[in-house]
Structure formats: structure tokens, C-alpha cells
Motif scaffolding. Structure first.
Motif, PDB file in Angstrom:
ATOM      1  N   VAL A  13       8.109   5.826 -10.057  1.00 33.30           N
ATOM      2  CA  VAL A  13       7.335   5.072 -11.049  1.00 33.30           C
ATOM      3  C   VAL A  13       7.589   3.566 -10.967  1.00 33.30           C
ATOM      4  O   VAL A  13       6.664   2.762 -10.852  1.00 33.30           O
ATOM      5  CB  VAL A  13       7.629   5.580 -12.482  1.00 33.30           C
ATOM      6  N   GLU A  14       8.872   3.189 -10.978  1.00 33.86           N
ATOM      7  CA  GLU A  14       9.182   1.756 -10.973  1.00 33.86           C
ATOM      8  C   GLU A  14       8.762   1.080  -9.679  1.00 33.86           C
ATOM      9  O   GLU A  14       8.229  -0.025  -9.668  1.00 33.86           O
ATOM     10  CB  GLU A  14      10.686   1.546 -11.188  1.00 33.86           C
ATOM     11  N   LEU A  15       9.059   1.780  -8.582  1.00 35.34           N
ATOM     12  CA  LEU A  15       8.662   1.269  -7.276  1.00 35.34           C
ATOM     13  C   LEU A  15       7.179   0.993  -7.210  1.00 35.34           C
ATOM     14  O   LEU A  15       6.731  -0.025  -6.694  1.00 35.34           O
ATOM     15  CB  LEU A  15       8.946   2.329  -6.204  1.00 35.34           C
ATOM     16  N   ARG A  16       6.411   1.969  -7.715  1.00 40.48           N
ATOM     17  CA  ARG A  16       4.959   1.825  -7.624  1.00 40.48           C
ATOM     18  C   ARG A  16       4.459   0.693  -8.491  1.00 40.48           C
ATOM     19  O   ARG A  16       3.529  -0.009  -8.120  1.00 40.48           O
ATOM     20  CB  ARG A  16       4.279   3.148  -8.004  1.00 40.48           C
ATOM     21  N   LEU A  17       5.088   0.499  -9.638  1.00 41.24           N
ATOM     22  CA  LEU A  17       4.686  -0.621 -10.484  1.00 41.24           C
ATOM     23  C   LEU A  17       4.931  -1.936  -9.752  1.00 41.24           C
ATOM     24  O   LEU A  17       4.065  -2.818  -9.713  1.00 41.24           O
ATOM     25  CB  LEU A  17       5.445  -0.583 -11.817  1.00 41.24           C
ATOM     26  N   ALA A  18       6.118  -2.071  -9.156  1.00 40.70           N
ATOM     27  CA  ALA A  18       6.430  -3.303  -8.423  1.00 40.70           C
ATOM     28  C   ALA A  18       5.436  -3.509  -7.274  1.00 40.70           C
ATOM     29  O   ALA A  18       4.942  -4.609  -7.031  1.00 40.70           O
ATOM     30  CB  ALA A  18       7.861  -3.251  -7.896  1.00 40.70           C
ATOM     31  N   ARG A  19       5.146  -2.411  -6.594  1.00 40.38           N
ATOM     32  CA  ARG A  19       4.222  -2.503  -5.469  1.00 40.38           C
ATOM     33  C   ARG A  19       2.816  -2.904  -5.936  1.00 40.38           C
ATOM     34  O   ARG A  19       2.147  -3.711  -5.314  1.00 40.38           O
ATOM     35  CB  ARG A  19       4.183  -1.159  -4.748  1.00 40.38           C
ATOM     36  N   ILE A  23       0.810  -1.215   0.000  1.00 37.57           N
ATOM     37  CA  ILE A  23       0.000   0.000   0.000  1.00 37.57           C
ATOM     38  C   ILE A  23       0.844   1.267   0.000  1.00 37.57           C
ATOM     39  O   ILE A  23       0.561   2.211  -0.722  1.00 37.57           O
ATOM     40  CB  ILE A  23      -0.894   0.045   1.276  1.00 37.57           C
ATOM     41  N   ALA A  24       1.884   1.310   0.848  1.00 37.01           N
ATOM     42  CA  ALA A  24       2.552   2.575   1.140  1.00 37.01           C
ATOM     43  C   ALA A  24       3.773   2.812   0.260  1.00 37.01           C
ATOM     44  O   ALA A  24       4.532   1.894  -0.027  1.00 37.01           O
ATOM     45  CB  ALA A  24       2.963   2.616   2.606  1.00 37.01           C
ATOM     46  N   ASP A  25       3.964   4.085  -0.155  1.00 41.08           N
ATOM     47  CA  ASP A  25       5.207   4.465  -0.808  1.00 41.08           C
ATOM     48  C   ASP A  25       6.331   4.537   0.217  1.00 41.08           C
ATOM     49  O   ASP A  25       7.448   4.111  -0.034  1.00 41.08           O
ATOM     50  CB  ASP A  25       5.055   5.849  -1.451  1.00 41.08           C
ATOM     51  N   MET A  26       6.011   5.111   1.366  1.00 41.43           N
ATOM     52  CA  MET A  26       7.035   5.382   2.379  1.00 41.43           C
ATOM     53  C   MET A  26       6.567   4.862   3.729  1.00 41.43           C
ATOM     54  O   MET A  26       5.426   5.116   4.133  1.00 41.43           O
ATOM     55  CB  MET A  26       7.259   6.894   2.455  1.00 41.43           C
ATOM     56  N   VAL A  27       7.441   4.150   4.403  1.00 47.29           N
ATOM     57  CA  VAL A  27       7.099   3.580   5.706  1.00 47.29           C
ATOM     58  C   VAL A  27       7.916   4.282   6.790  1.00 47.29           C
ATOM     59  O   VAL A  27       9.142   4.356   6.706  1.00 47.29           O
ATOM     60  CB  VAL A  27       7.385   2.060   5.740  1.00 47.29           C
ATOM     61  N   ILE A  28       7.225   4.825   7.785  1.00 50.68           N
ATOM     62  CA  ILE A  28       7.893   5.448   8.932  1.00 50.68           C
ATOM     63  C   ILE A  28       7.647   4.569  10.154  1.00 50.68           C
ATOM     64  O   ILE A  28       6.495   4.290  10.495  1.00 50.68           O
ATOM     65  CB  ILE A  28       7.358   6.875   9.194  1.00 50.68           C
ATOM     66  N   MET A  35      19.710  -0.051   2.790  1.00 53.67           N
ATOM     67  CA  MET A  35      19.035   0.501   1.627  1.00 53.67           C
ATOM     68  C   MET A  35      17.608  -0.011   1.643  1.00 53.67           C
ATOM     69  O   MET A  35      17.355  -1.177   1.877  1.00 53.67           O
ATOM     70  CB  MET A  35      19.714   0.029   0.342  1.00 53.67           C
ATOM     71  N   VAL A  36      16.683   0.893   1.379  1.00 56.26           N
ATOM     72  CA  VAL A  36      15.300   0.467   1.270  1.00 56.26           C
ATOM     73  C   VAL A  36      14.861   0.751  -0.158  1.00 56.26           C
ATOM     74  O   VAL A  36      15.086   1.849  -0.679  1.00 56.26           O
ATOM     75  CB  VAL A  36      14.412   1.239   2.272  1.00 56.26           C
ATOM     76  N   ASP A  37      14.297  -0.236  -0.810  1.00 52.07           N
ATOM     77  CA  ASP A  37      13.777  -0.043  -2.177  1.00 52.07           C
ATOM     78  C   ASP A  37      14.849   0.353  -3.194  1.00 52.07           C
ATOM     79  O   ASP A  37      14.516   0.911  -4.240  1.00 52.07           O
ATOM     80  CB  ASP A  37      12.696   1.051  -2.194  1.00 52.07           C
ATOM     81  N   GLN A  38      16.092   0.094  -2.902  1.00 54.81           N
ATOM     82  CA  GLN A  38      17.190   0.390  -3.843  1.00 54.81           C
ATOM     83  C   GLN A  38      17.373   1.862  -4.194  1.00 54.81           C
ATOM     84  O   GLN A  38      18.301   2.207  -4.932  1.00 54.81           O
ATOM     85  CB  GLN A  38      17.028  -0.394  -5.165  1.00 54.81           C
ATOM     86  N   ILE A  39      16.478   2.737  -3.751  1.00 57.63           N
ATOM     87  CA  ILE A  39      16.679   4.145  -4.101  1.00 57.63           C
ATOM     88  C   ILE A  39      16.749   5.022  -2.866  1.00 57.63           C
ATOM     89  O   ILE A  39      16.826   6.246  -2.966  1.00 57.63           O
ATOM     90  CB  ILE A  39      15.563   4.693  -5.021  1.00 57.63           C
TER      91      ILE A  39
END
Lengths: 315, 315
Positions: free
Chosen positions: B254-260, B162-167, B218-222
């Protein structure tokens, strides 16, 4: 082959037991028929062990607590199997804290068997084959099986499919944190133990116990929840925990266990269904994922299309 | 009807948004087609909001923290939707701590929308329709969607769908408790915040930050994980949290969201499969449960019989 393994387990051979658990945990199809045969043999001969789940937040002292009650059970003449969470498997590399020797004293007892959970145990202690591994331990003569479970998530709800008795460990001062616990965790705990009641923490632990005392509930209709204070490290309060364990063990658990087995059965069928159908519809899923990647279907559209497909194929 | 609801949402009508969320969360079959239509309409018009999950153990101060960053986002000109866990729904009666007014200041802002999660949200914050409710908020013009999630269990692993960013919020002094966290929780957190760094706790919080600092990943490679210290109550450290949020929001996602989205799709198909097939095989499951009750089949035998049935029906 299975006959020999079964004999080994019944004779108390720990290597046979460990091999059997590995077999039951295996996802290899060729091991499935053998595991089934072994489990049915075991189920025919075993009496129900008392299955206890020890659960609670990280750092609350679960393994020290399990060692304390495990040693006390052994002293009472029981044989104890502990299916524990291996901290090394929970962190990448397992190196943050280094290797702690967990439950070293209990591990040296001839009347105890300790098995760290496998690496693919993602959910902190309870897996789909936990009932089966507990049964193998029972067939090996262990009359108490203790599962260590972590956290307050999925494994907390799965615990009720497996354990007769749930012990929830709490930190001194954690009364105010109750609001974050979801309903099931507290309500299913037969025994709350405010652990680490030593030194300066003792008074705070007692205070925390009192804050829970006013909200005690019936668990399983036959057991009024108890709240105790203990220090697994110093041994303080452990005799009271042992009394609660022993009283619980003397209850008539027949109906409870039947209800639990039925819930377990429903839970396991859902899991079997999911893996079977996912395999069956793998090509369709793959093709929809490709459509999403190309952008010809949005995620929402792809999911609705899958829902239609599912109904077409199964109705 | 759906057209009007859609118009209402787009016009920023909070009642329309709330009604739409209720419809999407509904399990009533007659609402399904309408919900689908609405979601597809919304998906066509919205840009991706930045979806943030704020997670952490009970008592760490999640709602105070969310209020602090929510108010800061509003000050920056953003519009913020918060999908929060309602503590009243998590405890029986909700009366242990009484009703706290949560996020009262943020709730008064015209640029913010706060929605407590529904009662059937068992797993502490993320449900199978969380992506959909986030999309409805985006369609209503909220450019930041914040999910509050509880605990370290199932919802922690579902968060990544669901989330782009996790805190992840941590208590001062919690460095030693790391061993109990399962791999995924820490590794998926883009930002660790040691909260409650006020008064006497400030030094301890700083010490805790340092203990995490040596293990950044590293989280999400970026994104290199960051560890900050803050006090949501006093506002200390919140500007640094806002900087991290803003920098993350400027990444190319963009890529992250596609994978997610692909992971989300697999997760949701599993859920649809489970409910569909459980409905289809309900008579067989019922009959096996009766055999267990009569004692003609043991639980193990009943499960193996079900497995056979599943293969007969679906192969």
C-alpha cells in the motif's frame, strides 16, 4: 571577473576552464547571468571544434578506445578535450570495481584535457549544458571535443543535438543483439566499431563486422555509415578509425550544424519550459498530491484535474 | 459507446481491451474525453494487479523469460497480460533478423493477453500511458501485468513510476560490466536473474551470480534484493523465480504504491506542461529559429532570449 576568466580560458589555463565548466553546470541562479556573459563571449571567438560522441553498451571498452584515438589525435597535432563519464559517480559508492585509472596516458598529455562528468549527470553522458561545455573547451583551443556516453537510452537520442559525428562501439558477437537496439541508435552512428578484436575474439569481431556490413545506411545524407574492426588495447584498426575521423572532419558540415543547432534549441526550450512551469504550478501540484494521499482523488482524477488547471492558467 | 466498451472489457472481450488500449494511446484530442471517462470507470472497479517490469540489455532473452514466467503464472491459476516491445517496430523495416515468433505458447493461452507496444514507443517499453494500459488490463481481469522494457536508458528510470516489482536480466559473465550501469538500474531491481544458464554457460552464470551476491541492497525498504540463476529456455531456476514473485506479491504494497503514484503524478504533470507550453509559445520559437537561420542570433543568444520571453509570459 568574467573578463579574467575568459582571458584565462583563452590563454589555455586548465583551472580557468574547469572553473568555467563548473559555473555553466551550476544550477545556482546567481551564477546564471555570469555564465551567460561568458558563453556569449566564447561563442564570438571560437571556431567549431569537431564534436565526436563515443557511445556503446557497458563494458565495450569506451575509455580505452577514447584514449587510443585521443593519443593519435594529439600525435597529429590536434588538441583534444574529453568529457567523460566518471564510473565512480554511476554506482553507489563507486566501490564495486574499485578505482580504475582511466585514460592515464592521455591525461598526462599537455595537449589533452579530460573532465569527468558531474554527479548529477543521470543520463550517461549528455546533459542540457553539454553544448556549452563543448564550446568552453573550443574557446580554450581544443579542436576536437569527445563526449563519452553510456548505454542506449535517453542520452543516445540527445547525442544528436550535440555531436557532429557519432561512433558506436560494439562487442564482438553482438550482431544478433541488434533486435534490441532501437532505431535511432544504429541509424545515427557514422561509424560502427567492433572493438576488442584481439586474440581469440578477432575472428568473431570480423564476422560481426560482416553481419553489419550488409545493412549500412546513409547518415545525415552526406555520409555512408562505415563498419570497422579494432582493438583499442592493441592498437589494431585504430589507423582506419583515424582515417574515418579525418575524412569526416573534412566534410562541409555547415548545413548539418545549422540543423543540429535548431534541434538543440527546440530541445533546450522544452527543458526550460518544464522547469519554469513546474515552479509556477508548484502549489497546485502539492495540493493535488495531498488529495491523492487523503484518497479524495484517484491518481487518474488528479491528473485530469491538473490538465484542466494547466489549460485554465495558460489559455 | 464508452459504456459498451467498458462492459466488453469487464466481460473479458480481448477486442474491446485492444480497442481501449489503442484509444488511450491515441494522441487525437477527440479521443481524450472518452479515454478519460473510460479510465475513471475502470479505476473505480479494479483491484491493483501485480505489475512487473522485466528489463535488461538486448539479447539477454527477455521474451523467452517472460513466456516462461507467464506460463507458470497461468498454471498457478493467474491471468497474465504482457505489454511487450515489438522488435519489428524497433528497427527500420524490422527485417534484419526476420520475424521471430515471440511468446507463441503463451499467446495461445486463454488466460494470457499479449500486446506489442505501439510504434511510437521510442524509449523501449514504458510510455506516458503505461499506467493506464496496465489499468485497462486489470479491469479486464488480468491480475498480473508484465511490461517488457529494453536497454538501460530513459525507460529504466521511468519503470519506477509504473512497476511494483522490477526484474533485471543479466548475461552470464556480465559482472564486470557493472561499472557502466547507472546507479538507478541496479538499485531498483528487486530481482536480478542471470539468464541463459544452460550448457557451458551454467558455471559462468553461477560465478556471475556470486559476484553480485556480495553487493545486494535493500530495494524499497521492504525487500532485500535477490540474485538468481536461470535458463528460461530449459526451465532451470524458474521455480525459484516464481517463489520470489509470489513472496513479493504477498507483501503489503500500500505505502509503496502510494509513493509510486505520487512520483508518477509528478512525472506526468511535467509531460503535460511541456506539450502545453510548447504549443503556446510555438510562434516565438519559430521566430527565434528563423533568426538563428539568418544568423542574426547565435544559438546561445536565441536560447537566452527564449528564457527571457518565458519569464515575461509566465511571471
Amino acid at each position: 571577473m568574467i573578463k579574467d576568466l575568459f582571458k584565462g580560458i583563452r590563454a589555455g589555463d586548465r583551472f580557468a576552464l574547469s572553473r568555467a565548466i563548473t559555473m555553466v553546470e551550476s544550477k545556482r541562479p546567481d551564477q546564471r547571468a555570469e555564465a551567460q556573459e561568458l558563453l556569449i563571449r566564447c561563442e564570438e571567438v571560437v571556431k567549431n571544434p569537431l564534436v565526436v560522441s563515443v557511445t556503446g553498451p557497458p563494458g565495450v571498452g569506451k575509455s580505452t578506445f577514447i584514449e587510443a584515438i585521443g593519443l593519435a589525435l594529439v600525435e597529429q597535432g590536434h588538441r583534444v578535450a574529453v568529457l567523460s563519464v566518471d564510473p565512480a559517480s554511476q554506482m553507489s559508492g563507486g566501490s564495486i570495481l574499485g578505482d580504475k585509472t582511466r585514460m592515464a596516458m592521455l591525461g598526462r598529455s599537455a595537449q589533452a584535457y579530460i573532465r569527468p562528468s558531474s554527479n548529477n549527470n543521470q543520463y550517461g553522458g549528455i546533459t542540457t549544458v553539454s553544448r556549452e561545455t563543448g564550446m568552453l573547451c573550443a574557446a580554450a583551443g581544443y579542436d576536437h571535443v569527445i563526449f563519452e556516453t553510456v548505454g542506449i537510452g535517453q542520452s543516445e537520442s540527445d547525442v544528436r543535438f550535440i555531436a557532429d559525428m557519432v561512433i558506436l562501439l560494439l562487442q564482438p558477437g553482438s550482431g544478433d543483439e541488434l533486435q534490441g537496439y532501437k532505431r535511432g541508435v544504429l541509424e545515427q552512428a557514422h561509424l560502427l566499431v567492433v572493438n576488442k578484436a584481439d586474440g581469440e575474439q578477432q575472428q568473431l569481431a570480423e564476422h560481426t563486422r560482416l553481419s553489419f556490413e550488409t545493412n549500412r545506411m546513409m547518415v545525415d545524407q552526406i555520409w555512408q555509415q562505415r563498419i570497422l574492426v579494432a582493438s583499442a588495447l592493441s592498437g589494431y584498426g585504430i589507423p582506419e578509425v583515424m582515417n574515418a575521423l579525418s575524412e569526416f572532419g573534412q566534410l562541409d558540415l555547415v548545413e548539418l550544424r545549422l540543423a543540429r543547432e535548431q534541434d538543440w534549441f527546440r530541445w533546450r526550450t522544452e527543458d526550460l519550459i518544464r522547469s519554469k512551469v513546474a515552479e509556477m504550478l508548484a502549489p497546485e501540484i502539492k495540493s493535488l498530491l495531498q488529495d491523492m494521499e487523503k484518497g479524495t482523488l484517484s491518481p487518474t482524477q488528479a491528473l485530469f484535474r491538473f490538465d484542466e488547471l494547466l489549460h485554465e492558467r495558460l489559455d
